[in-house]
Design a protein around this motif. Structure first.
Motif, PDB file in Angstrom:
ATOM      1  N   VAL A 306      48.951  50.249  19.988  1.00  0.00           N
ATOM      2  CA  VAL A 306      49.028  48.824  19.647  1.00  0.00           C
ATOM      3  C   VAL A 306      49.904  48.614  18.410  1.00  0.00           C
ATOM      4  O   VAL A 306      50.731  47.689  18.366  1.00  0.00           O
ATOM      5  CB  VAL A 306      47.612  48.257  19.423  1.00  0.00           C
ATOM      6  N   VAL A 307      49.747  49.466  17.405  1.00  0.00           N
ATOM      7  CA  VAL A 307      50.578  49.351  16.203  1.00  0.00           C
ATOM      8  C   VAL A 307      52.059  49.517  16.552  1.00  0.00           C
ATOM      9  O   VAL A 307      52.925  48.783  16.056  1.00  0.00           O
ATOM     10  CB  VAL A 307      50.154  50.387  15.150  1.00  0.00           C
ATOM     11  N   ILE A 310      53.341  46.349  18.134  1.00  0.00           N
ATOM     12  CA  ILE A 310      53.479  45.281  17.142  1.00  0.00           C
ATOM     13  C   ILE A 310      54.753  45.476  16.311  1.00  0.00           C
ATOM     14  O   ILE A 310      55.489  44.517  16.038  1.00  0.00           O
ATOM     15  CB  ILE A 310      52.235  45.235  16.235  1.00  0.00           C
ATOM     16  N   LEU A 314      57.784  42.826  16.006  1.00  0.00           N
ATOM     17  CA  LEU A 314      58.216  42.314  14.706  1.00  0.00           C
ATOM     18  C   LEU A 314      59.712  42.544  14.488  1.00  0.00           C
ATOM     19  O   LEU A 314      60.416  41.689  13.929  1.00  0.00           O
ATOM     20  CB  LEU A 314      57.418  42.973  13.590  1.00  0.00           C
ATOM     21  N   ALA A 405      54.163  41.330  22.993  1.00  0.00           N
ATOM     22  CA  ALA A 405      52.890  40.627  22.824  1.00  0.00           C
ATOM     23  C   ALA A 405      52.028  40.733  24.079  1.00  0.00           C
ATOM     24  O   ALA A 405      50.813  40.966  24.002  1.00  0.00           O
ATOM     25  CB  ALA A 405      53.156  39.158  22.488  1.00  0.00           C
ATOM     26  N   THR A 408      50.659  44.279  24.465  1.00  0.00           N
ATOM     27  CA  THR A 408      49.606  44.514  23.466  1.00  0.00           C
ATOM     28  C   THR A 408      48.281  43.915  23.931  1.00  0.00           C
ATOM     29  O   THR A 408      47.223  44.561  23.852  1.00  0.00           O
ATOM     30  CB  THR A 408      50.014  43.897  22.120  1.00  0.00           C
TER      31      THR A 408
END
Length: 453
Positions: A306-307, A310, A314, A405, A408
């Motif tokens: 998940v990190v 993200i 970003l 997104a 995730t």
């Protein structure tokens, strides 16, 4: 590298062989169709015949495809050669991963091996854009394929020398019906994505065909005695999360790299070689992320995945807000690092299966990864070119952020589903030598024992 090394050489290839736009449209997805469509069959062949034997056969087919491309007198030969190379990759990749996992023990050793696997893959994929451009400019595009032929020979000799003969295997029948349905559905999906930018009608019809074949494939798999995918594999706690994550990591980063490479050339006036050099920070960040991931996944592979997603999202949003070269380089580093840690985490989750299911798990993970690249790169470029004249790079980057997104959210949903309904114990799973303490569902302690082959 086989996927990306020809990207920069495509214009020169078509010019030298006097190819038409229609042939160019076939040349681009040929490799992706062969690769993504036959990965599960390649994994199943490894189950039935042994991964070492099937891997060597795949390298032989790859060599044949390289020769066809190197001597091609017409674009049709290039299309046939690239298709053969894609088929060979599908046969080889899952069985290479099985041999790698079989040579390690659960724990840090296996995590480091998976980190090396993903680091080399990410580095090769991104650097292929640079290598292909430099070789084409200096030596000509045919040298690319003669070089892959030489590399294939070296790999085959190394495998014969370093990998011992496989254990004797029980003859297993291959389910031809499931194979045909799976290949046609995946090929139709890849073709639909590639047709999106030129014909919405064709893309829609192909997508409908792909979706319509899925129920037939599910029914076939449930009714046959020799399914293409072992049914028990979906009861493993990490399979769904690993497959979704594997798709998402390649879908986002491949699209981001392609759109950004186009931006360097279209908006900043860089040549193919210079644009390839600008992608190198991504490649180095992939290696760094993969190296650190071997330790990070101890805290929970799903969390690390998940990190990673993200960070990729970003990075794409950062370029949307401030499309300048310094920001883009930082975004490439974020995206590459997210790829490195996320890919290792996805493979750690997805390979958390007994030894007899390793080949099928590898096939699923690699199928998802190749579909992520083949489908989302085509869709991302199609969206960027459909918005207005030329390429709207902002739309492509927004597609990357939206995909990150969505993936995730899907990954977190599989976590909640697992927590709500833990799978029953599988009597077919081999005994494990792990401690008796209850392992974290996403930690390395949960990886079942894997027999050495």
């Amino acid at each position: 590298m086989g996927v990306t090394v020809v990207v920069a050489a495509l214009p020169r290839m078509l010019a030298d062989l006097q190819g038409s736009p229609t042939q160019a449209g076939l040349l681009v997805p040929a490799y992706a169709v062969g690769f993504g469509g036959l990965l599960l069959l390649g994994a199943r062949l490894g189950d039935a015949r042994g991964p070492r034997r099937v891997l060597l056969a795949g390298l032989a087919v790859f060599a044949l495809g390289s020769v066809l491309c190197a001597v091609a007198p017409a674009v049709s030969w290039l299309v046939a050669g690239r298709l053969l190379q894609g088929v060979a990759a599908a046969i080889s990749i899952p069985n290479a991963l099985v041999l790698l996992i079989g040579a390690t023990e659960p724990g840090r050793s296996r995590n480091r091996a998976l980190a090396a696997w993903n680091a080399t893959g990410g580095l090769a994929g991104a650097s292929g854009l640079l290598v292909g451009g430099l070789v084409t400019d200096s030596l000509g595009w045919r040298v690319i394929f003669w070089a892959t032929l030489a590399a294939t020979a070296v790999l085959a000799l190394a495998i014969v020398r370093l990998v011992g003969p496989a254990d004797a295997r029980t003859a297993t029948s291959l389910n031809a019906g499931s194979v045909v349905l799976q290949v046609v559905s995946v090929s139709a999906l890849v073709a639909a994505a590639n047709a999106f930018g030129s014909s919405w009608l064709a893309a829609g019809l192909l997508a409908v065909l792909a979706i319509a074949l899925v129920p037939a494939l599910v029914v076939r798999e449930r009714s046959t005695a020799s399914p293409l995918i072992p049914p028990g594999i979906w009861r493993r706690h990490g399979t769904a999360g690993g497959v979704i994550g594997s798709f998402g990591i390649t879908a986002t980063t491949s699209t981001f790299v392609v759109i950004t490479t186009l931006w360097f050339q279209d908006a900043r006036g860089l040549g193919p070689g210079a644009a390839g050099l600008m992608i190198l920070p991504f490649s180095f960040a992939v290696v760094l992320g993969a190296a650190l991931a071997a330790r990070l996944v101890k805290r929970g592979a799903r969390l690390v995945l998940v990190v990673g997603l993200i960070l990729i999202g970003l990075g794409a949003l950062g370029v949307v807000l401030e499309p300048e070269i310094p920001v883009t380089v930082v975004a490439l580093v974020l995206s590459g690092f997210g790829n490195g840690i996320g890919a290792v985490a996805a493979y750690t989750l997805g390979t958390d299966v007994p030894a007899e299911e390793q080949a099928s798990a590898a096939g699923l993970l690699n199928t998802a990864a190749q579909l992520g690249t083949a489908v989302m790169v085509a869709l991302g470029v199609g969206i960027a070119t459909a918005v207005g004249p030329g390429v709207d790079h902002t739309s492509g980057w927004l597609t990357v952020a939206a995909t990150a997104a969505a993936v995730t959210a899907a990954t977190l949903a599989t976590r909640r589903r697992t927590a709500a309904a833990p799978p029953a114990a599988d009597s077919a799973a081999p005994p494990t030598t792990a401690p008796a303490t209850p392992p974290d569902a996403d930690s390395e302690a949960a990886v079942p024992g894997c027999r050495r082959r």
